[in-house]
Design an enzyme around this catalytic site. Sequence first.
Site, PDB file in Angstrom:
ATOM      1  N   LYS A  62       1.655  52.603-108.932  1.00  9.63           N
ATOM      2  CA  LYS A  62       2.571  52.491-107.790  1.00  9.63           C
ATOM      3  C   LYS A  62       3.496  51.292-108.000  1.00  9.63           C
ATOM      4  O   LYS A  62       3.102  50.149-107.843  1.00  9.63           O
ATOM      5  CB  LYS A  62       1.834  52.313-106.462  1.00  9.63           C
ATOM      6  CG  LYS A  62       2.809  52.549-105.287  1.00  9.63           C
ATOM      7  CD  LYS A  62       2.427  51.861-104.007  1.00  9.63           C
ATOM      8  CE  LYS A  62       2.855  50.439-103.889  1.00  9.63           C
ATOM      9  NZ  LYS A  62       4.312  50.190-103.902  1.00  9.63           N
ATOM     10  N   GLU A  97      -3.178  39.584-110.894  1.00 10.23           N
ATOM     11  CA  GLU A  97      -2.196  38.633-111.448  1.00 10.23           C
ATOM     12  C   GLU A  97      -1.308  38.223-110.287  1.00 10.23           C
ATOM     13  O   GLU A  97      -0.483  39.001-109.829  1.00 10.23           O
ATOM     14  CB  GLU A  97      -1.356  39.311-112.539  1.00 10.23           C
ATOM     15  CG  GLU A  97      -2.139  39.732-113.763  1.00 10.23           C
ATOM     16  CD  GLU A  97      -2.693  38.553-114.528  1.00 10.23           C
ATOM     17  OE1 GLU A  97      -2.094  37.463-114.471  1.00 10.23           O
ATOM     18  OE2 GLU A  97      -3.751  38.703-115.155  1.00 10.23           O
ATOM     19  N   CYS A 128       6.431  34.780-111.908  1.00  6.20           N
ATOM     20  CA  CYS A 128       5.191  34.230-111.346  1.00  6.20           C
ATOM     21  C   CYS A 128       4.890  32.854-111.918  1.00  6.20           C
ATOM     22  O   CYS A 128       4.356  31.995-111.244  1.00  6.20           O
ATOM     23  CB  CYS A 128       4.051  35.183-111.643  1.00  6.20           C
ATOM     24  SG  CYS A 128       4.034  35.729-113.356  1.00  6.20           S
ATOM     25  N   GLU A 176       4.826  29.052-102.948  1.00  7.02           N
ATOM     26  CA  GLU A 176       5.657  29.766-103.918  1.00  7.02           C
ATOM     27  C   GLU A 176       6.927  30.237-103.214  1.00  7.02           C
ATOM     28  O   GLU A 176       6.853  30.862-102.162  1.00  7.02           O
ATOM     29  CB  GLU A 176       4.895  30.972-104.469  1.00  7.02           C
ATOM     30  CG  GLU A 176       5.666  31.705-105.534  1.00  7.02           C
ATOM     31  CD  GLU A 176       4.922  32.930-106.058  1.00  7.02           C
ATOM     32  OE1 GLU A 176       4.464  33.738-105.238  1.00  7.02           O
ATOM     33  OE2 GLU A 176       4.812  33.068-107.290  1.00  7.02           O
TER      34      GLU A 176
HETATM   35  P1  NAD Z   1       3.839  41.942-103.133  1.00  9.99           P
HETATM   36  O1  NAD Z   1       2.440  41.468-103.117  1.00  9.99           O
HETATM   37  O2  NAD Z   1       4.596  41.943-101.875  1.00  9.99           O
HETATM   38  O3  NAD Z   1       3.909  43.445-103.664  1.00  9.99           O
HETATM   39  C1  NAD Z   1       3.377  43.827-104.912  1.00  9.99           C
HETATM   40  C2  NAD Z   1       2.974  45.273-104.862  1.00  9.99           C
HETATM   41  O4  NAD Z   1       1.908  45.428-103.925  1.00  9.99           O
HETATM   42  C3  NAD Z   1       4.083  46.216-104.414  1.00  9.99           C
HETATM   43  O5  NAD Z   1       3.990  47.412-105.156  1.00  9.99           O
HETATM   44  C4  NAD Z   1       3.734  46.473-102.957  1.00  9.99           C
HETATM   45  O6  NAD Z   1       4.210  47.700-102.459  1.00  9.99           O
HETATM   46  C5  NAD Z   1       2.226  46.470-103.023  1.00  9.99           C
HETATM   47  N1  NAD Z   1       1.551  46.181-101.752  1.00  9.99           N
HETATM   48  C6  NAD Z   1       2.011  45.453-100.704  1.00  9.99           C
HETATM   49  N2  NAD Z   1       1.088  45.424 -99.719  1.00  9.99           N
HETATM   50  C7  NAD Z   1       0.024  46.129-100.165  1.00  9.99           C
HETATM   51  C8  NAD Z   1      -1.260  46.439 -99.618  1.00  9.99           C
HETATM   52  N3  NAD Z   1      -1.617  46.021 -98.405  1.00  9.99           N
HETATM   53  N4  NAD Z   1      -2.124  47.165-100.355  1.00  9.99           N
HETATM   54  C9  NAD Z   1      -1.781  47.579-101.596  1.00  9.99           C
HETATM   55  N5  NAD Z   1      -0.579  47.331-102.171  1.00  9.99           N
HETATM   56  C10 NAD Z   1       0.306  46.606-101.458  1.00  9.99           C
HETATM   57  O7  NAD Z   1       4.553  41.108-104.277  1.00  9.99           O
HETATM   58  P2  NAD Z   1       6.100  41.136-104.666  1.00  9.99           P
HETATM   59  O8  NAD Z   1       6.809  40.385-103.609  1.00  9.99           O
HETATM   60  O9  NAD Z   1       6.514  42.526-104.994  1.00  9.99           O
HETATM   61  O10 NAD Z   1       6.086  40.324-106.042  1.00  9.99           O
HETATM   62  C11 NAD Z   1       6.200  38.965-106.123  1.00  9.99           C
HETATM   63  C12 NAD Z   1       4.829  38.340-106.338  1.00  9.99           C
HETATM   64  O11 NAD Z   1       4.238  38.821-107.538  1.00  9.99           O
HETATM   65  C13 NAD Z   1       4.941  36.846-106.518  1.00  9.99           C
HETATM   66  O12 NAD Z   1       3.950  36.203-105.766  1.00  9.99           O
HETATM   67  C14 NAD Z   1       4.697  36.649-108.006  1.00  9.99           C
HETATM   68  O13 NAD Z   1       4.210  35.387-108.342  1.00  9.99           O
HETATM   69  C15 NAD Z   1       3.731  37.728-108.295  1.00  9.99           C
HETATM   70  N6  NAD Z   1       3.703  38.055-109.740  1.00  9.99           N
HETATM   71  C16 NAD Z   1       2.652  37.628-110.511  1.00  9.99           C
HETATM   72  C17 NAD Z   1       2.622  37.886-111.884  1.00  9.99           C
HETATM   73  C18 NAD Z   1       1.486  37.387-112.767  1.00  9.99           C
HETATM   74  O14 NAD Z   1       1.403  37.812-113.920  1.00  9.99           O
HETATM   75  N7  NAD Z   1       0.608  36.517-112.285  1.00  9.99           N
HETATM   76  C19 NAD Z   1       3.681  38.591-112.466  1.00  9.99           C
HETATM   77  C20 NAD Z   1       4.724  39.012-111.657  1.00  9.99           C
HETATM   78  C21 NAD Z   1       4.726  38.738-110.292  1.00  9.99           C
END
Ligand code: NAD
Length: 494
Positions: free
Chosen positions: A192, A267, A301, A398
């Site tokens: 997803k 992650e 991230c 962040e």
């Molecule tokens: P997010 O957590 O809002 O969303 C990530 C994914 O989770 C999306 O597909 C979203 O639809 C889904 N999601 C949201 N709520 C959910 C729920 N309740 N249950 C299941 N899935 C759900 O994150 P974002 O804003 O899309 O991305 C940015 C974040 O990702 C930042 O915090 C960044 O640091 C992190 N990130 C981490 C890494 C790493 O390798 N550590 C890499 C890239 C991004």
Amino acid sequence: MSQASAQTTAIAKSPSFQTQMLIDGQWVDARSGATIAVLNPADGSQLTTVPAATAVDVDAAVSAARRAFDDGRWSGLPTRERARILNRLADLIDANAEELGWIETLDNGMPLAQAVGGHVPGAAATFRYYASWCDKLDGKTTNLSGNGAEYHAFTLLEPVGVVAIITPWNAPIITAAKLAPALAAGCTCVLKPAEDTPLTALRLGELLIEAGVPDGVVNIVTGYGADAGAALASHHQVDKIAFTGSTATGRSIINSAAGNFKKVSLELGGKSPVVVMDDADLDRAIPGAANAVFANAGQICSAGTRLYVQRKVFDRVVAGIAEIAGNIRLGNGMDAATEMGPVVSQRQLERVTGMIDAGVAEGAEVVVGGGRHGDTGYFVKPTVFVNTRPEMKIVREEIFGPVLVAAPFDDPSEIPLLANDSDYGLAAAIFTTNLSTGHRFAQQVRAGTVWMNTYHFVDVSMPWGGYKQSGWGRENGFDGLAPYLQTKSVVVAI
Ligand code: NAD
């Protein structure tokens, strides 16, 4: 019409946008017929729509993945054949790099050169790397500690089952390449992508089919986190969740996974420290620290967002970074001159500028930047704060935008306290010409990756993941494959 917008229009009309979901080898709409508008963050225009999946669509996708796992159509293939298909997929990604890059730039906003030259080949390299593991997943014979003469004992490494892969919007195709270790292990998947950036994942679905991945082995559902994401994370037929995203969502995934004790790897976010010593080569440290925070408009991230500089060189380093920040060319990622694209969405624009406002309200001083750039699209000026205090929101949370907080320090003994003063622990860097200082830092800092005199160097062979609230588990290398495997012990009486 400028060259950039002409190109944007041409690609936007291209039939190569896949706008349906992939379930059991079929391209389908959501059962409800609901859709999500996909916007170009460079100007807010609508590129297309994708299905807004809900629990019923997720259930169809998981059931397809379950059947594909249980009948062994993927895990039962000779491992050499599995490797051949993954290698073919890597070749197809490379062959379509330009188109995938265009889609990524339109959808996410990143500069085209970064998409075509970095993210897309990075995804191909990940599939190629894990293809080479397929035929090396050996168990071992065991020298039993008791009755060894009477029994023959060995272990088997088996795929964990159906994997839900949930990804963020900041690096869509790179994070979709989490499929690679899952598939190499013999798992089947439901991917997803983030609702803001689903398009390269869907194009990847077409390439997966072309590469010969059997129907149902990879299913791709598009939808909102609270609907499709939550349904996937709590589905009882899912054996493992591989999640990349925010720490807040990671926490809710842990709760959703508890129902059937899914394996979970996470992650998550970061607030990574960058330390510059007064002995550093500043010609390297200044652009290095600027790149640490401003690459991909700060939406990485591992972005180096907390800068600690030894006092003697503090003013010089901050002035150097501010000069770079002030000269970064912001613009549409399709324009070859663009060095920094927009942030991904109106919501993210408001979040980042809200954090900048909070920093000002708390008394931090803006050296450069400090708000929105222009009034079209979602651009944020690269921003540097000084006169910060450790308890400020901009220092603790962040931001996920191009915002740096800088503070001086006097004695090297302060470094571990400063660098580790965070709930996060994803990455850290030090710029120094003193080897001992560098290695001491690597030992003392609580972070999954430590860089010396460089930043953002990531390789698929090096484990990647977070300490503290930056996550559970590791990606990349064999460490990144292990979570998709489980060990079975077999004992045979002789
Ligand atoms: P997010 O957590 O809002 O969303 C990530 C994914 O989770 C999306 O597909 C979203 O639809 C889904 N999601 C949201 N709520 C959910 C729920 N309740 N249950 C299941 N899935 C759900 O994150 P974002 O804003 O899309 O991305 C940015 C974040 O990702 C930042 O915090 C960044 O640091 C992190 N990130 C981490 C890494 C790493 O390798 N550590 C890499 C890239 C991004």
